[in-house]
Design a protein around this motif. Structure first.
Motif, PDB file in Angstrom:
ATOM      1  N   LEU A   1       1.082   4.130  -2.852  1.00 50.62           N
ATOM      2  CA  LEU A   1       0.876   5.539  -2.496  1.00 50.62           C
ATOM      3  C   LEU A   1       2.039   6.393  -3.006  1.00 50.62           C
ATOM      4  CD1 LEU A   1      -0.603   7.813  -0.930  1.00 50.62           C
ATOM      5  CD2 LEU A   1       0.705   7.120   1.097  1.00 50.62           C
TER       6      LEU A   1
ATOM      7  N   VAL B   1      -5.786   4.343  -2.965  1.00 47.72           N
ATOM      8  CA  VAL B   1      -4.987   3.117  -2.915  1.00 47.72           C
ATOM      9  C   VAL B   1      -5.898   1.979  -2.445  1.00 47.72           C
ATOM     10  CG1 VAL B   1      -3.042   1.942  -1.788  1.00 47.72           C
ATOM     11  CG2 VAL B   1      -2.841   4.354  -2.452  1.00 47.72           C
TER      12      VAL B   1
ATOM     13  N   ALA C   1       0.838  -1.206   0.000  1.00 48.97           N
ATOM     14  CA  ALA C   1       0.000   0.000   0.000  1.00 48.97           C
ATOM     15  C   ALA C   1       0.871   1.253   0.000  1.00 48.97           C
ATOM     16  CB  ALA C   1      -0.935  -0.006   1.210  1.00 48.97           C
TER      17      ALA C   1
ATOM     18  N   SER D   1      -6.719   5.074   1.622  1.00 46.59           N
ATOM     19  CA  SER D   1      -6.245   3.703   1.445  1.00 46.59           C
ATOM     20  C   SER D   1      -7.247   2.744   2.085  1.00 46.59           C
ATOM     21  CB  SER D   1      -4.855   3.537   2.072  1.00 46.59           C
ATOM     22  OG  SER D   1      -4.272   2.313   1.704  1.00 46.59           O
TER      23      SER D   1
END
Length: 306
Positions: free
Chosen positions: A113, A228, A109, A200
């Motif tokens: 990003l 994300v 993740a 996210s």
């Protein structure tokens, strides 16, 4: 001599450290890309006491084909491919290897990003083509900006620590999270959409949150938000995300999971320069492979030994 009870693995392999725990059982592998029908057939053939789920779905038909089945253990944290209602009706326990791949997925993740904020993929392609964009390119600085996390379980909290270390303000929504660390501020979803510079997703996919990110929620976000997703593809309305990318409402998206997997080709996301893609490999590292296999085996054995 009586045959050993069977563990069915819906994949082609399992870490040696996990197999070492299962010496009292016969382990049957379903192969690299088993279908639901393949799993039903294998259940009918072997009547497993446990299934370790790597790929494909396990539904009521498989459960009915295995009268000795006591536990379905996920090789990972997401149990959306298991029909939990059917399992509950049949007294079959469903277990997840919670946290076993947390570091791996949180790192993916973060990579996605940063790829979006720093235009890593686009600049790499430009450099390889002989360009030098120093005079014209400006990246996005993440320090001081707000990251909104949907889901504050093992993966979300691990990611939150990384974001905090980079100087980001961390807000999060999770109705089940208790006793959050000081660097995570709990907010409702409306606040999260409104205040986040990047979002996210770290929550399971349920009937209630399918297409959580859609045309309406994306419109409520800041212009230029980064999205994300290393959780489940069904959390995002893919057509709405593509439209938001093209309109500039979303600056970039880093996606590791998709509504249909493997991703269909051609796909509307293909060739879109501000969407960075990876093939649902967030949890696929050599360390996570061992951790998930061992946790899945231990979870199943704990039920069988109870």
């Amino acid at each position: 001599m009586s045959r050993k009870p069977v563990f069915l693995v819906t994949g082609a392999d399992l870490a040696p450290q996990a197999l070492a725990l299962l010496t009292d059982y016969e382990v049957v592998f379903a192969g690299k890309t088993p279908t639901e029908d393949d799993i039903v057939t294998l259940c009918r053939q072997h009547d497993p006491v446990a299934i370790i789920v790597r790929y494909s779905k396990v539904g009521a038909a498989a459960m009915d084909a295995a009268p000795s089945l006591k536990v379905i253990s996920k090789h990972g944290s997401g149990t959306d491919t298991i029909d939990k209602a059917a399992a509950a009706q049949r007294g079959i326990q469903v277990k997840a290897a919670v946290g076993a791949n947390a570091a791996a997925v949180a790192e993916q993740a973060l990579a996605l990003l940063l790829a979006c904020a720093k235009s890593v993929v686009q600049l790499n392609e430009r450099m390889h083509a002989g360009h030098w964009d120093k005079a014209t390119h400006k990246s996005l600085e993440l320090a001081g900006r707000t990251i909104g996390l949907v889901g504050l379980g093992a993966i979300g909290l691990r990611f939150a620590r990384m974001a905090d270390a980079m100087g980001m303000r961390v807000i999060g929504f999770d109705p089940y999270a208790k006793e959050l660390p000081a660097h995570v501020q709990s907010v409702d979803l409306e606040t999260l959409w409104r205040e986040s510079d990047a979002i996210s997703l770290h929550c399971p996919l349920t009937a209630d949150n399918a297409r959580l990110l859609n045309a309406q929620t994306l419109a409520r976000c800041k212009q230029g938000v980064i999205v994300v997703n290393t959780a489940r593809g069904g959390l995002i309305d893919e057509a709405a995300l593509l439209e938001a990318i093209r309109s500039g409402q979303v600056r970039g998206a880093g996606l590791d999971s998709f509504a249909v997997e493997p991703m269909t080709a051609p796909h509307p996301f293909h060739g879109e320069p501000r969407i960075t893609l990876s093939p649902h490999i967030g949890g696929v590292t050599s360390d996570a492979y061992v951790n998930m296999g061992v946790a899945a085996a231990k979870n199943a054995l704990a039920v069988l030994g109870a």
